[in-house]
Every structure is written in C-alpha cells, then in structure tokens.
Design a protein around this motif. Sequence first.
Motif, short mmCIF file in Angstrom:
data_model
loop_
_atom_site.label_atom_id
_atom_site.label_comp_id
_atom_site.label_asym_id
_atom_site.label_seq_id
_atom_site.Cartn_x
_atom_site.Cartn_y
_atom_site.Cartn_z
N TRP A 386 0.87 -0.90 0.26
CA TRP A 386 0.21 0.18 0.28
C TRP A 386 0.72 0.94 0.31
O TRP A 386 0.14 2.27 0.13
N LYS A 404 2.19 7.43 2.63
CA LYS A 404 1.23 7.36 3.60
C LYS A 404 0.83 5.56 2.93
O LYS A 404 0.77 5.38 2.18
N TYR A 405 0.62 5.05 4.04
CA TYR A 405 -0.33 4.07 3.76
C TYR A 405 -1.56 4.01 3.44
O TYR A 405 -2.58 5.07 3.66
N HIS A 406 -2.11 3.94 1.15
CA HIS A 406 -3.13 3.86 1.08
C HIS A 406 -4.36 3.03 1.18
O HIS A 406 -3.98 2.11 1.72
N SER A 407 -5.20 3.22 1.54
CA SER A 407 -6.45 2.54 1.22
C SER A 407 -6.77 1.39 -0.06
O SER A 407 -7.35 0.49 0.33
N ALA A 408 -6.32 1.86 -1.10
CA ALA A 408 -6.07 0.91 -2.32
C ALA A 408 -5.07 0.23 -2.79
O ALA A 408 -3.82 0.90 -2.21
N TYR A 409 -4.47 -0.72 -2.94
CA TYR A 409 -3.77 -1.54 -3.37
C TYR A 409 -2.83 -1.05 -4.80
O TYR A 409 -3.16 -0.63 -5.44
N ARG A 427 -3.31 3.11 -8.48
CA ARG A 427 -3.75 2.38 -7.43
C ARG A 427 -5.24 1.45 -7.76
O ARG A 427 -5.51 1.64 -8.83
N ASP A 429 -7.71 1.34 -6.69
CA ASP A 429 -8.75 1.61 -7.31
C ASP A 429 -9.32 2.84 -8.33
O ASP A 429 -10.50 3.58 -8.32
#
Length: 616
Positions: A386, A404-409, A427, A429
């Motif tokens: 992420w 930062k750590y994203h919500s999507a891969y 990403r 998404d």
Amino acid sequence: MEISFLYTRKRSEFGRPCCFSDQAAVLNADIPPDPGLAGGFVPRDPVHASVQHSAEMSEHEVNTDRVKVQSRGVNHVEGGWPKDVNPREADQIARFRKKLEKDEHYINVITQLGTLMEHCVKQNNAIDIYEEYFEEEEMIEVEIEPPSAKTINAIRDPNTAKRTATRLSWCPNASKKLAVAYSILEFQQSKKDMSLDSYIWDLENSSRPEMVLKPPSPLVTLEYNPKDSFVLVGGCYNGQMAYWDTRKGQLPVEVSPVEVSHRDPVYGTIWLQSKTGTDCFSASTDGQVLWWDVRKLSMPTEKLVLDISRKGTLKNALGAVALEFESTLPTKFMVGTEQGIVILCNRKAKTPSEKITCTYSGHHGPVYALSRNPMYPKIFLTVGDWTARIWSEDAKESAIMWTKYHSAYLTDGCWSPVRPAVFLTTRSDGTLDIWDFLFKQNDPFLSLKVCDEPLSSLRVQDNGCIVGCGSKVGTVSVMEISSVLCTLQRNEKNLVNAMFERETRREKILEARHREMRLKERTRSETRVMEMEEAPAESPQEVFARTQKEFLEVIQAELQRKAQAEAQQLHGKVPKENIQVPEEESQEPEEESQGPKEESHKPKEKEGKEDAAKEE
C-alpha cells in the motif's frame, strides 16, 4: 469515448464557379435634351489644343526571388574517439584510456599540450568564452499554474474478451506510437478462445491499431529497442522470449525454445547497452534472470538464480516481478521479488555468490515497480503493498522516504524523466497519483481518477508531458499533464540532492544506533544463557518446592496489598470509644453515630475470615 463520422458529397455539388450568360439590354433611365439650357453656356475663344502623334505608355515590373527560411540546429556530441570505441559505453572508454596511457609518447604529448592548454585557460582572465548568457531561460518558474491533467486519448482492447494491459512502451523516435501488451494474468479467468494478439497504436488514429503482433502466447511485457525503433522484444505468459521487426510483418522473427526459456510468465524485459544493440535480459517468477541475444534466441547467453542464500539453488530462489537497469551503471541491475525484497546484482561478477551484492527489504507484498531516479541513479523507487518507498543504495536496512499507507493497493510507479522530485503511482481503485515531495510530502501533489477499474501499468514519455495508464479491462488512457509537473524548477536539482543526502545520513545514524542496540541485546541474552547453563540442575522435587514457595509468596503479597488498601479507605474515620467525654454530653452523638460505629469497628477475626472467603 471519441466517435468519428465521415460525410461524403460529390465534388460537383459544392464549390461550383459562377456562370455568366448573354441577355438583352435593359433601359433603366432616359433623359431628353432641353433647348432652354443653351443660354447658360459661354463659348471659349480662342481654343488651344495639342496633339501628340506617339502614344503615351508606362510599364512597371518587379520580379524578386522567393526567400526560403528553414530552422536548423547543430548538435555537438563528444568526438575524437576511434570508430571501434562507443563513447556511451563506460567499459570501452576505460579500456581505451588504459591502453593509451601505456603508450610511450603519451607523456610527451601531454607535456606539449599542457603549455598550449595553459595559454588558452589564461585567456579566460580577460574574457570568459564559456559564459552562459541565457541561463535564466533554462529554469522557467511556473509556480502560478496549478497542477492539472487532461485525457487526450482513450485506447480500448478491440477483442470482446477484455484483457489486462500489462505493459506499455513508447516508440523512441515517433512519439505518437505506443506498444501495448495484453494478457490475462489470472489463470482461472483465461478462456480457450482468448486472443493472443498485442498491438502497436498510433495516437493520431486510435480507432484501429497500426500493427498487430502475433506471439505464441499472450505477452506480459513488451519493450521497444532504444536504438532501433523497428525492433521490439516481448516476454510471454508461458515463459518464452520473442522479438519482432515491424518491417518484416506481424509474426515474430525468432522465438526462444520452451525448454531453455523461463518456467513462469516473464514479468520484466530490458534492453542492454551494447555495440550491436541486440542484447537484452529477462526476469520471471521462476527465480531466474536470463541474458539473450535476439539474433540467436535458441540459448540464453547467461543465467542467474535469485537465491539470496548465495548457494545458487533454484529451489530456494525468489520469484522476480520487476526489473531495473540503468545505462549509466552498466554493471549493476536490480530485481524486485514476490517476497517484497529488492536484490541488487552485479552482472560482471563470476560466481553466483558475488553476483548478488545486497538486498533491501521493506514491503509486505510483491514489488510491482522498481525505478532508478534519472538524475540520481543511486536513489531508486519501489512500489508494493500500500506504499511507495524511496531508497538509497548506501542505506540498506530501511527506506529514506515513503508515502502514507493508502486504502487501495498500489500497482505500478515510475519517476518523471525531466524532474527529479516528481514520481507517479497507480492504484487498484483506478486513481493516478503524482507526487512532488519538494512541494508536499504527506499527500500527492495531484490525484486523478482515471477509471473505475484497477490500473495495471504506467509509462511516461521521454518529454515527461504525456502519461499512459493501462487498466485491467485493457483500456489505455493517454493524458497530458500540466507544465508545472514536467518543467524543471529553479534550483530543483540542488534541493533534491540536499534532501536525499540529509535523509540518507539520518538513516545511517539510525542504522548504527539500531545495530548497537541489537549487539547489546545479543550480549545480554548470551550472558543469561551462560548463567542458566552454569546453574546446577534441579530435581523435580526441588522445582516443585521452589514453584510452591513462589506461589505462596505471591498470594501473601496480594493479601497484604488488599489489607493496606482497606486501611487507606478507613483512614480518617476515628472511633468514638477512644474519645473520653462525659456520659451526658456524649449520649446523643453516640445514638446518632451508632450505625457508623458498628460498621467501622469490626473484629479482626471477622476481617480475616472475609479475606479468606474472598481468596477462595
């Protein structure tokens, strides 16, 4: 989606010339003569008239030659090398210099040229012939314009069964051509009637592909030859290598045999800098890196097994997902693995243990993208799980910067070829993120929602202004980013270099501190183990007795703690029997405080019984 319409019309129905026809004269007005107006005329006497027998004529003619203006430029390149020495190859230059320095006349020639060079250098005291007069025009500040991007084209897979656009490659000479590799990486989703073709698209006519490439298996990776825009090399899903010459048709010129190829899909293919321009190497999840000469794909020229234990066994090899090679560092290349480890390799080493130089570990999943900074080759970017991380070759234990750590891969990423502080990531998404860590480090400088499907591939053109993004359903979106993201800013190189050096220095200090703490912990654990070994062995009865004693001590300590807590709660409530007062005066207070007295004055035996009951 762009739809093109073609309107047809006969040439005789538009743009027709005017046709004039003869007709009878029409009288618009007739004014008869008036004799009464004759009295108003005064005759002139005498009358002089001159007659010239020759006709008066005048002629003026101007005929000038047409001037054709054409803009031309001069490209100054490094010269003076022999024909057999390529100035772009560092190894050839080093060998030629060593050979030249061993010559007997070398020192004499240098001595003679030294006086002449000294005279030329001293001339700069009077006038600087290398002065840059237009330095301010090279660094153009465009801070006023906000970052933006617009989609200029959308290319869709013409097949009904939608496949993933796994790799993009821009043509080195014709900037409007884009090669796209299509395949389905999920084995369960592949179909029997699935097309194996990949395409070369012309952005000016994206309604149909310019050329169809027909590989023996779906292409996972595809790369243009930087020295020859007609040659491409591709890695197939079944592990084979194939190369095309677009002048010879759709079928590959040569394909590697299955028995000497990779055992898994080829996820990385890169051309090497060589005299012939036909050398390349490939990487796959079978744990091998193979070197090829496309003129003879019957057998790889060299092989490397990605075993970080340096034993060279294929059983313990790590699967390769990403591959990176920088022409300015001809002996080094990097491999990103499925286990989240980046392996730095030395191509010129002789033994397998020497070829794997070091490893970098920092991702929780496969490293999908690996790219060196075009202006600072020791700095490289990795994309996995992420986050995207920026590493320095000198700091091996941790990255110097990360997002930062994203919500999507995250699925892919690369550096901008013109700005050292800008990199791009895609990403799952469908979002494209453009980062400029000189301006903002916690969030992307520009986030653009490209499509609803996951993005799978990313490639930036050499000018840095055109970006291509491939999606999981085969749609390639071509976008043009604003000039603030593709124009070198004033003093940007110095700022980026200072930031990289500062972060690298900080990581080295942290690594040294962490190493010292681990050494202390190891020494402490070894001392504890030695003490346990030196202590005499206890019998089972002794162990039981010691354990029972420790248990009873814990129980006794707990009882004492509870007794102290109850004593603190009752502290401050003084019993009335302890105060000596007359009976008549203390009669009423005793009756009023009878309840608190009975509660506060409990026998010690009763307290002990209650504590024992609580413990039970």
